[in-house]
Structure formats: C-alpha cells, structure tokens
Write an enzyme that holds these catalytic residues in place. Structure first.
Site, PDB file in Angstrom:
ATOM      1  N   HIS A 267       0.816  -1.223   0.000  1.00  0.00           N
ATOM      2  CA  HIS A 267       0.000   0.000   0.000  1.00  0.00           C
ATOM      3  C   HIS A 267       0.845   1.267   0.000  1.00  0.00           C
ATOM      4  O   HIS A 267       0.329   2.373  -0.204  1.00  0.00           O
ATOM      5  CB  HIS A 267      -0.915   0.036   1.230  1.00  0.00           C
ATOM      6  CG  HIS A 267      -1.889  -1.106   1.286  1.00  0.00           C
ATOM      7  ND1 HIS A 267      -2.804  -1.341   0.283  1.00  0.00           N
ATOM      8  CD2 HIS A 267      -2.087  -2.082   2.211  1.00  0.00           C
ATOM      9  CE1 HIS A 267      -3.528  -2.420   0.597  1.00  0.00           C
ATOM     10  NE2 HIS A 267      -3.104  -2.888   1.755  1.00  0.00           N
TER      11      HIS A 267
HETATM   12  C1  X5A Z   1      -0.890  -5.124   4.151  1.00  0.00           C
HETATM   13  C2  X5A Z   1      -2.331  -5.124   4.550  1.00  0.00           C
HETATM   14  C3  X5A Z   1      -4.252  -3.873   5.303  1.00  0.00           C
HETATM   15  C4  X5A Z   1      -4.669  -2.544   5.837  1.00  0.00           C
HETATM   16  C5  X5A Z   1      -6.112  -2.605   6.292  1.00  0.00           C
HETATM   17  C6  X5A Z   1      -6.618  -1.307   6.857  1.00  0.00           C
HETATM   18  N1  X5A Z   1      -2.865  -3.948   4.897  1.00  0.00           N
HETATM   19  N2  X5A Z   1      -7.980  -1.397   7.261  1.00  0.00           N
HETATM   20  O1  X5A Z   1      -2.963  -6.165   4.591  1.00  0.00           O
HETATM   21 ZN    ZN Z   2      -3.885  -7.158   3.043  1.00  0.00          ZN
END
Ligand code: X5A
Ligand code: ZN
Length: 669
Positions: A135
């Site tokens: 992300h």
């Molecule tokens: C890497 C990953 C998830 C973030 C979720 C936020 N991130 N609600 O799985």
């Molecule tokens: Zn994830």
C-alpha cells in the site's frame, strides 16, 4: 540450489503503542507464528536461511522521495504522542521508534531475495517481513505499509540485472494500490491484484481498484485488477482466476522473474478478508506460478492476520517452493456466480490488450461492437458454495513426502539417458506371474520385451500407489502402449484409486470395456475432431500454435483435472502424439497438481530417449522450459475448444469463464 528464507528477528520489534482497533492486527506474532510453523514442520531447516540487512537510502530512493524517507527516519526519536499524531496523517498506519529500522530490513530482505535468485544461488524464496509494503506510495505510508518492499525489489531487478519483464502477483486480499501507482505507465512490470472490493465499499475504497483500470500510456494492459464483490471466495474461485485470467496473460507476457506480494489475509479465517480459501490453495497457486520465468519466484510477505491460517499458508507455499507435492484441494470445485462476474469483468477490460484473452472470449469480443459470448449455465451463489466448503481443518493437510521422489522405468538399460540428480532408475520388476495375470487379456501383445517393460511399470505403479514413490516416467513397447494403459488403469482401480485421470496423447483409444461410471476421466489429445462421447470421455485435437496449446491446457485440461479431483494421474504419450518436448514438460508439470503429485508418465519407446530426461526433471520439481514465442491460436483451434467447453460446462464448472450479469436483462430474473 534450493529455496531461500530471508528474515531478521528485529522485524518483530515494531508494534502498536496505543489503542487502535484498525491497526492492532498488524502484530509481531505474525512473524513468529509463521516461523514457528516452518520450524515445526522441518521446512525452515531445508531452506537456505539468509539474515536480512537494512536497505540503503539509495535503494529506498528507487521508489520513495528523499523527503518521505527523511520523515520516516525522524520517527526514530519521537515520543509516543508525537508518533501517534504523525500516524494520524496517514490512512491505517502506526509508527514506532523501531519502524524505520524494521521497514529498512523489510526492503533489504526483499532485495537480498531477488539477488539470491537472480545470481542463481537459489531457485526461489520467501522473505518474511514486517511492515508489509504494497500500500505504500512514493511519499506516503498507508495500510500498515511504510516502504514498498515489492515495488523496490522490481525496480532493483530492472536496474541491477537489466530485466525487461517482471510479473507481480498480489494475492493479498487488499488492493496494492501503491504498486499500481508506481508502475502505472510501465509496460515492463505486469501487476496483477485480486482484492475484496464489494463495489468500492471495502478499504481502501478506491475507484482505481476496479477492473476497468488497466494502466496509463505505454503501460495500458499491464495493470490487472480483479475485484471480488462478495466475501466467501474459495479455492475454486481463486483457481478459476488463475486459470482464466492471470496465467493466460502471464504466459503471453513471458516474465523473466515473478514477484509475489504474498499476503495471506486472502485465506480462510482472516478477519480482514473474510474469504474461504484453505491453506492448500496457496500450494497450488505457487505451483502454477512455478511454470513461469524458469521457476524464478521471489515471494514477500504482505498481510495475513489470522495466525493459524497465516502460518499454515506460509508452510504450504514454502513446501511447494521446495518442490514437495501439493496436497489435494478440498471442496466443491465450483466457482460462485459473483466470482464469475468479476472474472468476466476483468477479461472484458483486458481483452483489447491481450491476444490470449481474445482466444478465450472469441474473436469478436474485443471490437467495440462485439458481443460477449452466449451466457452460460447457472452456477451457485457464494452462499451455496460456502456451505459446500469444508471448514478449516485443525491439522493442515501435509502428506509425508514419499521416501523416493521420481523414478524412471525402462526395459532397456537406461545409462544413455543421463538422468538428473535425485531421479532413480527402476531396477526391480514385478513378478512374472503377477504381470502375466494382469496381461492375460492381451496375451498376444505381451511377449518377451513388452512383458519385461510391463513388469517394470507395474512395479513402479505399485510404488506410487502404496506411497513409496512420488511419481515416475516409464517406457512401453511401441505396439503394446494401448494394452499397457489398459492394464495400468485396471491395476489403479482395483488397488485403491477412487478416481483416475488419463491424459492420452496421440493414437490411443479409450479401452472398450472400461465402465463409464465416473471413476476414469479419459481425455484424448490427438489430431482429430473435438468430441464429447460422455462427460468422462473427451477428445480434442492437439493445437499447433503456442496460444492454442496454452488455451487447451489452462482452459480445458486443468479445469477438468481440478474438477475431477483424481487421486492418480496417468499421462500417456502414444503413437504419433506430436508433442514437442517443452509442451510435454509443461503438461506434466501442471498435472502434478490435481492428484497430490501422484503422476505416472508413460511414453512409447520411440519417444522415450527424447522425453524421459525432461519429464523426469519436471516431475522432480524443476521448472519446464519455455514454449517459445506466443502465437495466437487459429480460428479452428479456438472453435474446437469453445465447442468442447460449451458441452462440458454443465458438469465441469471450472471451465466457465462467463456468467450472466444479474439484473432485469437476465432471463431468470
Ligand atoms: C498489508 C495489509 C491492510 C490494511 C487494512 C486497513 N494492509 N484497514 O494487509
Ligand atoms: Zn492485506
């Protein structure tokens, strides 16, 4: 050569210091649980364990701005209140005084893994890291991610090794929008992501996660989004996505390296994903990727928050990277309606960019005025499929590896073959009395030499059926190939096999007295017309183009094989089979999947010298050689395949690639 495991225990040193229900799932135990699982199952001990080093600022700069790196560096000296205030400036992020160190180790681990694979130290590997990366963006932390580990690894592979085609497979259940943004206009990186989307109502709530987003400028067609619009997706849905979307594009793209954003929040039990795929599914997804890029796979951990499922799934992946057979996939192999709609939407969006999809959807689908395929039979809703899936087992299915891996059985001395290391030459034979008893139906065909060959085959088959031997390659006397197959089938059915898949190439007819009771699925690939004699007796012509051959394997053979769930696979190269070595290798390699690795390849003696070594190599776990340049299937090949699929779909639901859109246009509504 083997599998690398890259890790540093310091990556457990970042954790949430305040109350935040959204972020608390990203905890240090994620790494220790995964590592404990690997250790307990003896998998860590079989890997080349590398200790991660911090990435340099220059390496971080391959993706991130100096200002952003400086900002993260400063978090080392902030107090708790300052950390909390800074964290609030981003979406779903927490900082800790150790975050900078951990995040640099995470990037460093991914880069070390790429180095180990691209210098040939290992075939493949996994980096177990925190924080995750997919992300994260040029100047932003996001969704627990600080630096974009996989994106930096891809840039590094391009810059340091001059790679021109890298495939990123993001099977985490969230959209790795960070990776998408970074390679948006870059045709050298094909980014595939499936993600829980629910028509935009699931985090990170972005329009650009939808299927119609395909990349910008030169990069059009190199971003592939598969949004899941319902929770509860399971093994069949994931498999269908690989067979009908990812793998056709990946073969056409022909990557030099595969990076996996390996998040396991897409597995059963995860609170974020709410999906139903079992840990074994990740063994199969891994094995399917192993036929690409000469097996050069670098996996980097992303999400995964249900520790049980995370650790079992990680074990499944590492076990497969090590070359162990894949455990059978449980559950009804029926993709749900919503999954089929999603798959269809991404195919429709990508069809202008990919010849392989034009083959699947038919010739007219990519023109603006083109209509999509006639709509196909109903399939169950997600709820129905969910009910049919077994709950997560207490014990993950781990078959003890047979003491002997791959065996080659020849009637003539095999010294000339130079068998690959680890592959054994069969010395023993079944007794003459036993063999003659099996062969009595064909007495006239089995004389001296052919009987000697049959004795060896029966001995090898016995080893496979009783679990002493994983798989094997055997030669048959030319005139006795069909009769030998018949004996093998009888022997399998009367000794434990519930279901036997026979993939017969060339002039081999289905044994006449074989009952059509669903215990044997007979698939003949030869140079004549496509025909469905029954749901268990199918013939298809051997395509002459690489595109046609791939469509046949991914669109027909594997959906049938996975739908049938055999416990043994028989692959037979008979007279005039017409297969090239690389084609035979690919077929054998993917047919290891559906039956837990229990496959016997039988080759008529004229081809054995040419094929035995290659087949033994892939059955032993090596990646198959490339098929050569992608050439589009001929109209006849496409037509034959579509005809077969249309007839077979009512029984074999994994063949489906299209589903009627819901709503007032639907005839059922
Ligand atoms: C890497 C990953 C998830 C973030 C979720 C936020 N991130 N609600 O799985
Ligand atoms: Zn994830």
């Amino acid at each position: 050569m083997g599998t690398a495991l890259v890790y540093h225990e310091d990556m457990t040193a970042t954790r949430l210091l305040w109350d935040d229900p959204e972020c608390e799932i990203e905890c240090p135990e994620r790494l220790t649980a995964a590592l404990d699982g690997l250790r307990q199952r003896g998998l860590q001990q079989r890997c080349l364990c590398l200790t991660a080093c911090e990435a340099s600022e220059e390496e971080l700069g391959l993706v991130h701005s100096p200002e952003y790196v400086a900002l993260v560096r400063r978090t080392q000296t902030l107090d708790k209140e300052e950390l909390q205030a800074l964290s609030k400036q981003f979406d779903a992020v927490y900082f800790h005084p150790n975050t900078f160190h951990c995040a640099r180790l995470a990037v460093g681990a991914a880069l070390q893994l790429v180095d180990a694979v691209l210098t040939g130290t290992v075939h493949n590997g996994l980096a177990l890291v925190r924080p995750p990366g997919h992300h994260s963006q040029k100047e932003a932390a996001n969704g627990f991610c600080v630096f974009n580990n996989v994106a930096i690894a891809a840039k590094h592979a391009k810059q340091k090794y001059g790679l021109q085609r890298i495939l990123i497979v993001d099977w985490d259940i969230h959209h790795g929008q960070g990776i998408q943004y970074i390679f948006d206009d870059d045709p050298s990186v094909l980014y595939f992501s499936w993600h829980r989307y629910e028509h935009g109502r699931f985090w990170p709530f972005l329009q650009e996660s939808d299927a119609h987003v395909t990349g910008q400028g030169q990069g059009q067609g190199f971003t592939v989004n598969l949004p899941w619009n319902q929770v509860g997706m399971g093994n069949a849905d994931y498999l269908a996505a690989f067979l009908h979307v990812l793998l056709p594009l990946a073969f056409e793209f022909d990557p030099e390296l595969v990076l996996v954003s390996a998040g396991f929040d897409s597995a059963i039990g995860d609170p974020e994903g709410q999906m139903r795929a079992t840990p074994e599914c990740f063994a199969h997804l891994t094995q399917l990727l192993q036929v690409l890029a000469g097996g050069r796979i670098c996996a980097v951990l992303e999400g995964g928050y249900y520790l049980e499922s995370l650790s079992q799934s990680v074990c499944m992946m590492v076990q497969t990277l090590l070359g162990d057979p894949t455990p059978p996939l449980l559950g009804l192999m029926v993709p749900c309606q919503s999954a089929l709609e999603s798959i269809h939407s991404v195919q429709t969006a990508q069809v202008p960019h990919w010849t392989s999809l034009q083959q699947i959807l038919g010739p007219s689908t990519h023109s603006p005025e083109g209509k999509s395929l006639p709509l196909l039979a109903e399939s169950p809703t997600c709820e129905a499929a969910e009910d049919a899936l077994s709950p997560l087992q207490d014990e993950v299915y781990l078959r003890p590896t047979p003491p002997i891996c791959t065996v080659v059985a020849l009637a003539v001395p095999g010294a000339a073959l130079a068998l690959p290391p680890g592959v054994l030459l069969q010395e023993e034979s079944a007794s003459r009395e036993e063999t003659e008893a099996w062969a009595r139906l064909h007495k006239s065909l089995f004389q001296d030499e052919s009987l000697a060959a049959l004795r060896k085959i029966l001995c090898l088959l016995g080893g496979i059926l009783n679990g002493q031997v994983r798989n094997g390659v055997a030669a048959t006397a030319a005139l006795a190939t069909a009769a030998t197959l018949e004996v093998i089938i009888q022997r399998c059915l009367s000794h434990g096999a519930q279901r036997l898949l026979c993939v017969a190439l060339g002039q081999l007819d289905r044994p006449l007295d074989l009952a059509d009771d669903g215990r044997v699925l007979w698939l003949n690939i030869r140079g004549k017309e496509a025909a469905v004699e029954s749901m268990f007796h199918i013939s298809t012509p051997l395509p002459q183009t690489t595109g046609g051959f791939l469509s046949c394997i991914l669109g027909l053979v594997l959906p049938l094989a996975y739908g049938f769930q055999p416990d043994v696979v028989l692959m037979a190269l008979g007279p005039a089979h017409g297969l090239q070595k690389a084609q035979a290798a690919l077929l054998a390699s993917v047919l290891r999947g559906p039956a837990g690795g229990r496959i016997l390849a039988v080759v008529e003696e004229e081809s054995i010298l040419q094929f035995a070594r290659t087949l033994a190599q892939v059955l032993h776990g090596e990646a198959p050689p490339s098929l050569g340049p992608f050439l589009m299937a001929s109209p006849e090949e496409i037509q034959a395949l579509m005809l077969l699929k249309a007839q077979l779909e009512p029984r074999w639901k994994l063949l489906q690639v299209a589903a009627p859109p819901p709503g007032p246009c639907s005839p059922i509504a």
